[in-house]
Enzyme design. Structure first.
Site, short mmCIF file in Angstrom:
data_model
loop_
_atom_site.label_atom_id
_atom_site.label_comp_id
_atom_site.label_asym_id
_atom_site.label_seq_id
_atom_site.Cartn_x
_atom_site.Cartn_y
_atom_site.Cartn_z
N HIS A 49 0.87 -1.17 0.00
CA HIS A 49 0.00 0.00 0.00
C HIS A 49 0.91 1.23 0.00
CE1 HIS A 49 -2.78 2.95 1.83
NE2 HIS A 49 -3.77 2.14 1.52
N ASP A 56 3.09 -4.64 7.85
CA ASP A 56 1.85 -3.87 7.75
C ASP A 56 0.71 -4.88 7.80
OD1 ASP A 56 -0.47 -2.71 6.84
OD2 ASP A 56 0.40 -1.84 5.03
N GLN A 69 -4.54 -5.29 6.71
CA GLN A 69 -5.53 -6.15 6.04
C GLN A 69 -5.53 -7.57 6.60
OE1 GLN A 69 -7.78 -5.06 4.01
NE2 GLN A 69 -6.94 -3.01 3.73
N LYS A 73 -10.69 -1.07 10.55
CA LYS A 73 -10.89 -2.17 9.59
C LYS A 73 -11.31 -3.44 10.31
CE LYS A 73 -7.38 -0.43 6.38
NZ LYS A 73 -8.17 0.29 5.36
N CYS A 76 -4.83 2.81 -3.57
CA CYS A 76 -3.58 3.30 -2.96
C CYS A 76 -2.46 2.29 -3.15
CB CYS A 76 -3.76 3.61 -1.47
SG CYS A 76 -5.05 4.79 -1.15
#
Lengths: 159, 422
Positions: B138, B215, B218, B241, B379
């Site tokens: 991202h 990261d 997600q 999220k 993104c």
């Protein structure tokens, strides 16, 4: 204005068979327009003669709204003087972003794009070619919908 | 019509089997209508919805517990501090961190990554050093490292993916050399949904004594995370999220690394003492929590963690995988539709393109049916360039979605094609 009316026949037709699509060998004026939200990109080539738009063509990758708007714009401004074209750019922009309840009947066929007003995230798609024309005539090289601060206000830009 | 009925029945049976269907009723927003059509919310990778339990927690906090934390001696300040620190412990347990002080509240994943870039990167990365990223990142896990590289004269190396959207671990391994100083990787690709083999990739980095930031924005909503098992050095994710509020996330970091880092932001609460001659910084995690943090949001994050654990991350992963298979099978066979990144190891994300129709037109027409998908470059422009598309449409599912909603998406895609076939 219902959402359905956005994708009415005339817009789909211009998307499928865009008018004035292509490039010029030695344009007197050129600009590239970007809409980072969509990834839309259009290249506009213009031949100006004695202050009039003699020839104007576009090409690029874009959504149906942007392509139809480009196609209709090139047809609408061909033969117009720079001043007339700038006035039309302003009026088209007003039609999509003005909060006033004005009558835009004099814009003729371009009025089919008025429905985009209700889709703030798509207004940029319709305006991009017009910004690009302004940039080309003023030889600023390129245009982006992000430079128009007014456009950013109603848009939920979810980056 | 008959086919639809059959699918609805099989969906009802499936949700009973997995037992997850009942949790949908916890989300008030899922009952709204969009122009008289029931909302079909398939933009969960951008932001998920909030269950009543978390909404109640936020209301209770604001009505009965709010004050600033770590400061005053009065009743409310004590209460708010306890609740805030309790939320930190919930996050610690959720990811299996060794200590609660290894969990730093930030404003979200982007903030967490920037914290590591400033706190670790600017202290330890020098001219000529190399930072490894992947092609799947991202923008928030690319841009901070580019800013650092530019400032320091360091270089970015990029691990490639194959046509199915899978990271090529052998190619990644080849990028290491004596100048490699840092690795930043996504656990799950936001644009495609691919689950990266990060445990193996972390082990490879550690063989070269290079720390790794993951990261997890997600991944954390969909997979059980165990930071000690992964042995990652940093792990970042956001509350919004995963059924929590916006404005808060965490950075997990190994204690000795966090201690070695310089503070990211200066201000109140991150100090032990201040004079105009010298300031002594506070201990971790407070060294990295300057100013009044998003107290309510952090406490709401804790409530979201309680909620997800009550369902169980394994049960969530199983059910969402079932949704992914169901949706992939149907979308894959629609003529003119192509799934981008169709690999087996994915969370429930489907990125797709339709021949001759721009994703933004797809999004606008699906919205007309009440269906919310994300359209654009997500993104993640390098992935779009990798697959030679300007943008895609992305449907991302959560445990509160149903097979009936997938049927609506499939019907929606077909009707978009019909409009453009006129």
């Amino acid at each position: 204005m219902s959402l359905k009316s956005i994708y009415q026949e005339v817009i789909l037709d211009h998307n499928r068979k865009p008018r004035n699509y292509g490039s010029l060998d030695h344009p007197t004026h050129h600009a590239t327009g970007h809409n980072p939200l969509c990834g839309d990109r259009i290249d506009l080539d213009v031949n100006m003669l004695d202050g009039r738009i003699e020839e104007i063509v576009f090409q690029g990758e874009s959504c149906a709204i942007c392509k139809a708007s480009s196609s209709m714009m090139t047809s609408a401004v061909k033969g117009k003087s720079r001043q007339e074209a700038e006035a039309l750019i302003q009026e088209f922009r007003d039609m999509l972003v003005s909060r006033e309840n004005k009558d835009f009947d004099h814009l003729g066929r371009l009025k089919v794009l008025a429905g985009v007003r209700d889709l703030p995230t798509r207004v940029k798609c319709a305006i991009l070619p017009w910004h690009t024309l302004h940039a080309a005539m003023n030889s600023t090289g390129d245009a982006t919908t992000e430079a128009d601060g007014h456009l950013n206000k109603p848009v939920a830009n979810n980056y | 019509m008959k086919i639809v009925d059959t699918l609805v029945t099989s969906s009802a049976q499936q949700t009973t089997v997995s037992g997850i269907g009942r949790f949908r009723a916890d989300f008030p927003i899922l009952d709204i209508k969009v122009d008289d059509k029931p909302l079909v919310y398939l933009d969960n990778a951008a932001s998920s919805q909030m269950p009543q339990a978390v909404i109640n927690c936020l209301v209770r906090y604001q009505k009965t517990q709010h004050a600033n934390i770590h400061r005053a001696v009065h009743y409310l300040s004590n209460l708010a501090t306890q609740e805030y620190e309790a939320a930190r412990c919930k996050l610690q347990n959720f990811i299996g961190a060794h200590e609660d002080r290894e969990v730093i509240f930030t404003s979200g994943t982007t903030d967490s990554i920037n914290l590591v870039m400033h706190g670790y990167g600017r202290k330890f990365i020098q001219s000529g050093d190399e930072i490894i990223l992947s092609e799947l990142e991202h923008h928030s896990n690319i841009v901070p490292w580019q800013m650092l590289a530019e400032e320091r004269g360091a270089h970015i190396r990029v691990a490639p993916i194959n046509d199915a959207g899978e990271l090529l671990v052998e190619e990644y391994e080849k990028l290491f050399n004596s100048r490699t100083r840092f690795v930043a990787l996504s656990h799950v690709s936001n644009a495609l949904g691919s689950i990266n083999p990060i445990k193996r990739m972390i082990a490879i980095a550690h063989q070269h004594d290079v720390p790794v930031l993951i990261d997890g924005a997600q991944a954390a909503p969909h997979l059980k995370i165990d930071v000690q098992d992964l042995d990652c050095d940093f792990y970042a994710f956001s509350a919004h999220k995963m059924c929590g509020p916006t404005g808060v996330g965490i950075l997990y970091g190994k204690a000795h690394l966090l201690e070695s880092m310089q503070p990211f932001k200066g201000g109140g609460d991150m100090i032990v003492s201040v004079s105009f001659e010298k300031t002594t910084y506070n201990e971790i995690p407070y060294k990295f929590e300057a100013g009044t943090p998003p107290i309510a949001a952090a406490i709401g994050f804790g409530a979201a963690i309680d909620y997800l654990e009550q369902i169980g991350l394994d049960a969530i992963a199983d059910y969402e995988h079932e949704l992914l298979l169901y949706a992939s099978e149907q979308i894959r066979v629609i003529p003119g539709v192509k799934i981008i990144g169709d690999c087996p190891d994915k969370v429930a994300v489907i990125s797709f393109v339709i021949d001759g129709i721009h994703p933004h037109d797809v999004g606008t027409l699906l919205n007309q049916e009440g269906i919310a998908v994300r359209t654009g470059h997500h993104c993640a422009q390098p992935i779009m360039q990798r697959f030679n598309v300007a943008a895609t449409s992305r449907a991302s599912f959560s445990f509160y979605n149903t097979k009936k909603e997938i049927d609506a998406l499939v019907a929606g895609i077909r009707s978009v094609q019909k409009v453009f076939a006129q």
